[in-house]
Motif scaffolding. Structure first.
Motif: not given
Length: 190
Positions: A105, A108-109, A115-116, A118, A155
């Motif tokens: 994460q 990804i962050s 992020q897109e 995900e 989420k």
């Protein structure tokens, strides 16, 4: 290097996570990932379409687990309770991979493209949940609403779980988020 390498997929995932953590996603190449794993680029592409998919390879397994568990829910279960049961089944898998989930994460962050990606994967998950509910006879829009609500619960719970101290498991965060959602939709405040 031999033709067959055991656990190639896992080794590629581990190598990618290490390199993304060290150098960043953008600066890491497929060649470097394969090299770190002791494999070839060709082997990489047998397992993953691109370097993003190393981070999202488990989404198919997660979706399968959720859909299969939802299909096995008691007929008497409400749509949201059937979805909650499926999320609870997945919680145990996440609890076994807490540190890896946290590192994933963070990567990804730090990247808008990831992020897109995900968000696309989560949208697919909501659609799969809604489809499984429709197969159980849940009409629209209830099936889509319950699928989307399930992903929202996931989420929120996931974010709190990876940000937590480790004392509580993912299942507790899922239940807490679900209880808060039910309170909000009943007109109250959590």
């Amino acid at each position: 290097m031999s033709r067959w390498e055991p656990n190639a997929r896992g080794r590629l995932e581990q190598a990618a996570m290490e390199l993304y953590g060290e150098r960043g996603y953008e600066k890491t190449t497929v060649t470097e990932i394969a090299g770190r794993a002791g494999l070839t680029e060709r082997t990489f592409f047998r397992h993953y379409a691109d370097k993003r998919e190393v981070l999202f390879g488990g989404s198919v397994l997660l979706q399968g687990l959720l859909v299969d568990t939802l299909a096995e829910a008691p007929e008497s279960a409400s749509p949201i309770d059937a979805v909650a049961g499926a999320l609870q089944a997945a919680a145990a898998v996440f609890d076994e991979r807490r540190e890896q989930s946290r590192r994933r994460q963070e990567i990804i962050s730090a990247n808008v493209e990831l992020q897109e990606r995900e968000l696309v994967k989560l949208d697919s998950l909501a659609a799969a949940l809604a489809g499984a509910l429709r197969e159980r006879g849940v009409p629209e829009p209830a099936a889509s609403l319950a699928g989307e609500a399930g992903v929202a619960v996931f989420k929120v719970a996931f974010g709190r779980w990876i940000g937590g101290s480790g004392e509580l498991g993912m299942g507790e965060f899922i239940q807490e988020a679900l209880d808060e959602l039910k309170a909000v939709t009943a007109g109250g405040r959590a």
